[in-house]
Design a protein around this motif. Structure first.
Motif, PDB file in Angstrom:
ATOM      1  N   THR A 273       0.863  -1.180   0.000  1.00  0.00           N
ATOM      2  CA  THR A 273       0.000   0.000   0.000  1.00  0.00           C
ATOM      3  C   THR A 273       0.900   1.230   0.000  1.00  0.00           C
ATOM      4  OG1 THR A 273      -1.844  -1.075   1.140  1.00  0.00           O
ATOM      5  CG2 THR A 273      -1.758   1.316   1.227  1.00  0.00           C
ATOM      6  N   GLY A 274       0.674   2.124  -0.940  1.00  0.00           N
ATOM      7  CA  GLY A 274       1.514   3.313  -1.063  1.00  0.00           C
ATOM      8  C   GLY A 274       1.216   4.028  -2.360  1.00  0.00           C
ATOM      9  N   SER A 275       2.199   4.725  -2.869  1.00  0.00           N
ATOM     10  CA  SER A 275       1.976   5.559  -4.050  1.00  0.00           C
ATOM     11  C   SER A 275       1.927   4.737  -5.333  1.00  0.00           C
ATOM     12  CB  SER A 275       3.071   6.621  -4.165  1.00  0.00           C
ATOM     13  OG  SER A 275       4.262   6.063  -4.685  1.00  0.00           O
ATOM     14  N   THR A 276       1.176   5.254  -6.295  1.00  0.00           N
ATOM     15  CA  THR A 276       1.085   4.612  -7.602  1.00  0.00           C
ATOM     16  C   THR A 276       2.455   4.548  -8.265  1.00  0.00           C
ATOM     17  OG1 THR A 276      -1.190   5.397  -7.857  1.00  0.00           O
ATOM     18  CG2 THR A 276      -0.021   4.772  -9.871  1.00  0.00           C
ATOM     19  N   HIS A 277       3.216   5.620  -8.159  1.00  0.00           N
ATOM     20  CA  HIS A 277       4.538   5.682  -8.786  1.00  0.00           C
ATOM     21  C   HIS A 277       5.451   4.578  -8.255  1.00  0.00           C
ATOM     22  CE1 HIS A 277       8.356   7.249 -10.284  1.00  0.00           C
ATOM     23  NE2 HIS A 277       8.806   7.220  -9.035  1.00  0.00           N
ATOM     24  N   GLY A 301      -1.695  -4.720  -4.709  1.00  0.00           N
ATOM     25  CA  GLY A 301      -1.398  -3.346  -4.319  1.00  0.00           C
ATOM     26  C   GLY A 301      -2.624  -2.452  -4.266  1.00  0.00           C
ATOM     27  N   GLU A 302      -2.621  -1.576  -3.282  1.00  0.00           N
ATOM     28  CA  GLU A 302      -3.614  -0.498  -3.192  1.00  0.00           C
ATOM     29  C   GLU A 302      -2.828   0.797  -3.179  1.00  0.00           C
ATOM     30  OE1 GLU A 302      -5.588   2.539  -2.006  1.00  0.00           O
ATOM     31  OE2 GLU A 302      -5.237   1.578  -0.065  1.00  0.00           O
ATOM     32  N   THR A 303      -3.116   1.678  -4.146  1.00  0.00           N
ATOM     33  CA  THR A 303      -2.233   2.826  -4.360  1.00  0.00           C
ATOM     34  C   THR A 303      -3.012   4.136  -4.261  1.00  0.00           C
ATOM     35  OG1 THR A 303      -2.428   2.528  -6.762  1.00  0.00           O
ATOM     36  CG2 THR A 303      -0.603   1.416  -5.675  1.00  0.00           C
ATOM     37  N   GLY A 304      -2.850   5.027  -5.220  1.00  0.00           N
ATOM     38  CA  GLY A 304      -3.354   6.388  -5.094  1.00  0.00           C
ATOM     39  C   GLY A 304      -4.823   6.540  -5.431  1.00  0.00           C
ATOM     40  N   ALA A 467      -9.085   5.259  -9.857  1.00  0.00           N
ATOM     41  CA  ALA A 467     -10.454   4.725  -9.747  1.00  0.00           C
ATOM     42  C   ALA A 467     -10.609   4.042  -8.394  1.00  0.00           C
ATOM     43  CB  ALA A 467     -10.739   3.757 -10.880  1.00  0.00           C
ATOM     44  N   LEU A 468     -10.451   4.829  -7.329  1.00  0.00           N
ATOM     45  CA  LEU A 468     -10.507   4.240  -5.983  1.00  0.00           C
ATOM     46  C   LEU A 468     -11.883   4.422  -5.341  1.00  0.00           C
ATOM     47  CD1 LEU A 468      -9.066   2.674  -3.827  1.00  0.00           C
ATOM     48  CD2 LEU A 468      -8.072   4.812  -2.985  1.00  0.00           C
ATOM     49  N   GLN A 508     -17.771  -2.997   3.802  1.00  0.00           N
ATOM     50  CA  GLN A 508     -17.402  -2.504   2.465  1.00  0.00           C
ATOM     51  C   GLN A 508     -15.965  -2.931   2.161  1.00  0.00           C
ATOM     52  OE1 GLN A 508     -18.117   0.394   4.756  1.00  0.00           O
ATOM     53  NE2 GLN A 508     -20.305   0.106   4.511  1.00  0.00           N
ATOM     54  N   PRO A 509     -15.773  -4.093   1.528  1.00  0.00           N
ATOM     55  CA  PRO A 509     -14.403  -4.484   1.131  1.00  0.00           C
ATOM     56  C   PRO A 509     -13.764  -3.365   0.316  1.00  0.00           C
ATOM     57  CG  PRO A 509     -15.941  -6.281   0.782  1.00  0.00           C
ATOM     58  CD  PRO A 509     -16.778  -5.081   1.123  1.00  0.00           C
ATOM     59  N   PHE A 510     -12.472  -3.100   0.556  1.00  0.00           N
ATOM     60  CA  PHE A 510     -11.879  -1.867   0.043  1.00  0.00           C
ATOM     61  C   PHE A 510     -10.816  -2.115  -1.023  1.00  0.00           C
ATOM     62  CE2 PHE A 510      -8.977   1.752   0.120  1.00  0.00           C
ATOM     63  CZ  PHE A 510      -9.877   2.799  -0.027  1.00  0.00           C
ATOM     64  N   GLY A 511     -10.884  -1.306  -2.088  1.00  0.00           N
ATOM     65  CA  GLY A 511      -9.850  -1.334  -3.109  1.00  0.00           C
ATOM     66  C   GLY A 511     -10.358  -0.740  -4.401  1.00  0.00           C
ATOM     67  N   GLY A 512      -9.438  -0.267  -5.223  1.00  0.00           N
ATOM     68  CA  GLY A 512      -9.805   0.322  -6.505  1.00  0.00           C
ATOM     69  C   GLY A 512      -8.967  -0.233  -7.639  1.00  0.00           C
ATOM     70  N   ALA A 513      -9.326   0.142  -8.847  1.00  0.00           N
ATOM     71  CA  ALA A 513      -8.658  -0.353 -10.042  1.00  0.00           C
ATOM     72  C   ALA A 513      -7.970   0.803 -10.771  1.00  0.00           C
ATOM     73  CB  ALA A 513      -9.661  -1.069 -10.947  1.00  0.00           C
ATOM     74  N   ARG A 514      -7.699   0.597 -12.053  1.00  0.00           N
ATOM     75  CA  ARG A 514      -6.917   1.555 -12.834  1.00  0.00           C
ATOM     76  C   ARG A 514      -5.620   1.872 -12.082  1.00  0.00           C
ATOM     77  NH1 ARG A 514     -11.556   5.764 -15.181  1.00  0.00           N
ATOM     78  NH2 ARG A 514     -12.720   4.221 -16.396  1.00  0.00           N
ATOM     79  N   GLY A 515      -5.261   3.162 -11.997  1.00  0.00           N
ATOM     80  CA  GLY A 515      -4.025   3.523 -11.311  1.00  0.00           C
ATOM     81  C   GLY A 515      -4.106   3.461  -9.811  1.00  0.00           C
ATOM     82  N   SER A 516      -5.246   2.993  -9.283  1.00  0.00           N
ATOM     83  CA  SER A 516      -5.438   2.924  -7.835  1.00  0.00           C
ATOM     84  C   SER A 516      -5.145   1.553  -7.243  1.00  0.00           C
ATOM     85  CB  SER A 516      -6.877   3.321  -7.471  1.00  0.00           C
ATOM     86  OG  SER A 516      -7.101   4.690  -7.748  1.00  0.00           O
ATOM     87  N   GLY A 517      -4.786   0.582  -8.067  1.00  0.00           N
ATOM     88  CA  GLY A 517      -4.397  -0.697  -7.506  1.00  0.00           C
ATOM     89  C   GLY A 517      -5.011  -1.884  -8.202  1.00  0.00           C
ATOM     90  N   THR A 518      -4.797  -3.049  -7.597  1.00  0.00           N
ATOM     91  CA  THR A 518      -5.227  -4.320  -8.183  1.00  0.00           C
ATOM     92  C   THR A 518      -6.632  -4.716  -7.737  1.00  0.00           C
ATOM     93  OG1 THR A 518      -4.102  -5.514  -6.388  1.00  0.00           O
ATOM     94  CG2 THR A 518      -2.863  -5.164  -8.429  1.00  0.00           C
ATOM     95  N   ASN A 519      -7.270  -3.912  -6.897  1.00  0.00           N
ATOM     96  CA  ASN A 519      -8.656  -4.102  -6.468  1.00  0.00           C
ATOM     97  C   ASN A 519      -8.906  -5.490  -5.888  1.00  0.00           C
ATOM     98  OD1 ASN A 519     -11.224  -3.138  -5.966  1.00  0.00           O
ATOM     99  ND2 ASN A 519     -12.012  -3.584  -8.009  1.00  0.00           N
ATOM    100  N   ASP A 520      -8.002  -5.921  -5.019  1.00  0.00           N
ATOM    101  CA  ASP A 520      -8.152  -7.235  -4.394  1.00  0.00           C
ATOM    102  C   ASP A 520      -8.962  -7.193  -3.107  1.00  0.00           C
ATOM    103  OD1 ASP A 520      -6.704  -9.177  -6.095  1.00  0.00           O
ATOM    104  OD2 ASP A 520      -5.061  -7.775  -5.805  1.00  0.00           O
ATOM    105  N   LYS A 521      -9.455  -6.025  -2.736  1.00  0.00           N
ATOM    106  CA  LYS A 521     -10.454  -5.868  -1.684  1.00  0.00           C
ATOM    107  C   LYS A 521      -9.971  -6.312  -0.303  1.00  0.00           C
ATOM    108  CE  LYS A 521     -13.639  -3.978  -4.205  1.00  0.00           C
ATOM    109  NZ  LYS A 521     -13.707  -2.530  -4.170  1.00  0.00           N
ATOM    110  N   ALA A 522      -9.169  -5.449   0.316  1.00  0.00           N
ATOM    111  CA  ALA A 522      -8.798  -5.660   1.713  1.00  0.00           C
ATOM    112  C   ALA A 522     -10.056  -5.762   2.560  1.00  0.00           C
ATOM    113  CB  ALA A 522      -7.934  -4.502   2.212  1.00  0.00           C
TER     114      ALA A 522
END
Length: 554
Positions: A273-277, A301-304, A467-468, A508-522
């Motif tokens: 978990t951290g920055s997209t870059h 990963g869960e990012t920006g 897309a978080l 609410q399982p948490f996570g996003g897609a696009r540049g925000s991560g792999t959306n694996d839902k913590a």
């Protein structure tokens, strides 16, 4: 190699009922407020803590030290921590791999018991110490620390056990005559590398804890801004019975550690978990090493984020006020240092005068200052780097003809890294404060024509890489349906008439897609799936008479 003892499983056990950790209020005069205030007072009065590297249960004072400062009073040191170098990381990997067979072979009920006990220790014995470390070290107020270091961390550990139990129960529904089919959920071959952020103590515990629960061994690199609270979590797991070597606690320079970890053939997974870059950089590094690994690494990963509130023209006066209040809380709680924080708002022209009136008035009521003063809603941002970055966006808006700062816009780092909650109104739909992640207490409003609702939904979707989270405020149900569909791919966590922050484990399982991560839902079963490798087992009980098929008979 020592003989591995396989403990017999003599029964299938059902976990205790799992529920969300009850939240305490910290109201004036309450017992919990008195206990937390005392924990903060004791921690501030004590000398800075010394945090070691921990490998195979051994506390190592490497001599290479760094400091974690109190962002409310940046001259104050929360802890001095020792850093791992390349040789210690190699030792940590070797030790983890040595511990792995015994840990993976431990029955699930015994692994789960460690995390359930850790949750109970957090909710009772260590609640206020862990919260105090989170407040003083990471700049959270009491409520945000309660949500994070107490409630959410307990929920991650308890619901993780619940979801793992449910996963293990997923078995093939059919068996042919004389055959027994079953599924085994193995730990990954190798070790997991957990890289955790400063902003949530609970995320640190979950990044290391979720893979470990599933039988994996983990190297945990905490953020420099959260070393002390994360070390307390590690100590709690140790007290709960976590065997030495299962989680190796290795603070240190990110690049040096990553070079050793990602170059090792037994590297099995990145939990980040951290920055997209940074995430993209690590992904590329993993890709460049792909031929060297025993298995294809799992990258989680869960990012920006560049999270939004979208208002529909159907809102009535009460709805506009509620949207403004939710925006204040969503944008400014924990100084906007949440990957889910509201950073942009799209308001129809007909509603903008009322919305502006409310958001400016409410923002101007916010009290800001050191976290130990409970009346402060806002504290500091985490460090000098963050302060300067956020300050740069405010200065940009102050000098841009298309932008108007209608609240806040001031900052002061003389004692702590304090930035006033800032509301910007822009006429330019492409202004950078609407597109780039700021990670601070700054929200930008764009006013759109009422007839352009659909086009503005498309603008939200197309204007950033993220897309978080996102929220739609509307009264008309058809508008809610239309907006929800138009905004479907803009957020992994979508809210209707509620702020875009505050996901709860088990709800609410948490996570996003696009540049925000792999959306694996913590906070859900789907995250745990990434840390197991399934094996299908078929056992036959009936002999065959020959090799030919019945269709071969004449």
């Amino acid at each position: 190699m020592a003989h591995i003892l396989h403990t017999p499983s003599l029964a299938h056990f059902k976990l205790p009922a799992i529920d969300n950790e009850p939240m305490k209020s910290y109201a004036p005069g309450s017992v919990e407020r008195q206990k937390l205030e005392q924990a903060i007072k004791d921690m501030r009065a004590a000398e800075a803590a010394e945090v070691p590297v921990v490998i195979n249960g051994e506390k190592i004072l490497s001599g290479a030290t760094a400091q974690q400062h109190n962002p409310s009073e940046h001259k104050s040191v929360v802890c001095n921590y020792h850093e791992a170098d390349a040789s210690l990381i190699k030792k940590a990997i070797d030790g983890a791999l040595e511990a792995k067979p015994r840990w993976e072979a431990m029955p699930f009920n015994d692994r789960a018991a460690i995390f359930l006990k850790a949750a109970d220790l957090i909710s009772t014995k260590y609640r206020y110490k862990l919260m105090a470390a989170t407040m003083l070290g990471q700049g959270k107020n009491a409520w945000q620390a309660e949500i994070d270091a107490a409630a959410e961390l307990c929920d991650f550990f308890r619901f993780g056990a619940k979801y793992a139990e449910e996963m293990y129960q997923q078995q093939p529904p059919k068996n042919a005559p004389g055959v027994w089919n079953r599924s085994e959920y193995r730990a990954l071959e190798g070790f997991v590398f957990a890289v955790s952020p400063f902003n949530f103590t609970a995320i640190g515990g979950n990044l290391a804890g979720a893979p470990a629960l599933m039988g994996n061994v983990v190297l945990w690199k905490p953020s420099p801004g959260a070393v002390y609270s994360n070390y307390i979590v590690y100590q709690i797991l140790e007290e709960a019975g976590l065997p030495a070597g299962v989680i190796q606690f290795v603070p240190g320079p990110a690049e040096d550690i990553c070079d050793v970890v990602l170059g090792h053939p037994e590297f099995a997974s990145l939990h980040f978990t951290g920055s997209t870059h940074v995430f993209r950089k690590l992904w590329k590094q993993i890709g460049n090493n792909i031929e060297n690994y025993k298995s294809y690494p799992r990258i989680v990963g869960e990012t920006g984020g560049k999270n939004y509130h979208m208002l529909h023209p159907s809102l009535d006066a009460d709805g506009v006020r509620q949207a403004a209040l939710q925006t204040v809380r969503g944008a400014f709680e924990f100084q906007g240092q949440k990957c889910s924080a509201c950073s942009r708002a799209y308001v129809p022209a007909s509603l903008f005068p009322d919305f502006k009136k409310h958001i400016v008035a409410e923002t101007n009521k916010i009290k800001q200052g050191p976290v130990q003063d409970f009346e402060n809603f806002l504290g500091p941002v985490i460090n000098k780097f963050a302060f300067d970055k956020i300050k740069g966006y405010i200065d940009y808006a102050a000098t841009n003809d298309d932008c108007e700062i209608v609240a806040g816009g001031k900052y002061d780092d003389s004692e702590g890294y304090f930035i006033k909650p800032t509301v910007i109104v822009t006429k330019d739909k492409d202004t950078k404060t609407l597109k780039e992640e700021i990670f601070g207490p700054v929200v930008t409003i764009y006013v759109y024509e009422d007839a352009d609702f659909e086009a503005t939904c498309k603008l939200i979707s197309d204007s950033t890489q993220y897309a978080l989270t996102g929220a739609l405020f509307a009264r008309d149900r058809e508008a809610i349906v239309a907006g929800s569909n138009l905004l479907r791919n803009t957020a992994g966590n979508f809210y209707i008439n509620d702020k875009c922050t505050g996901a709860i484990v088990g709800q609410q399982p948490f996570g996003g897609a696009r540049g925000s991560g792999t959306n694996d839902k913590a906070g859900s079963w789907s995250l745990l799936v990434r840390f197991v490798s399934a094996r299908s087992v078929k056992e036959n009980f009936v002999e065959i008479d020959g090799f030919e098929y019945p269709s071969n008979q004449i």
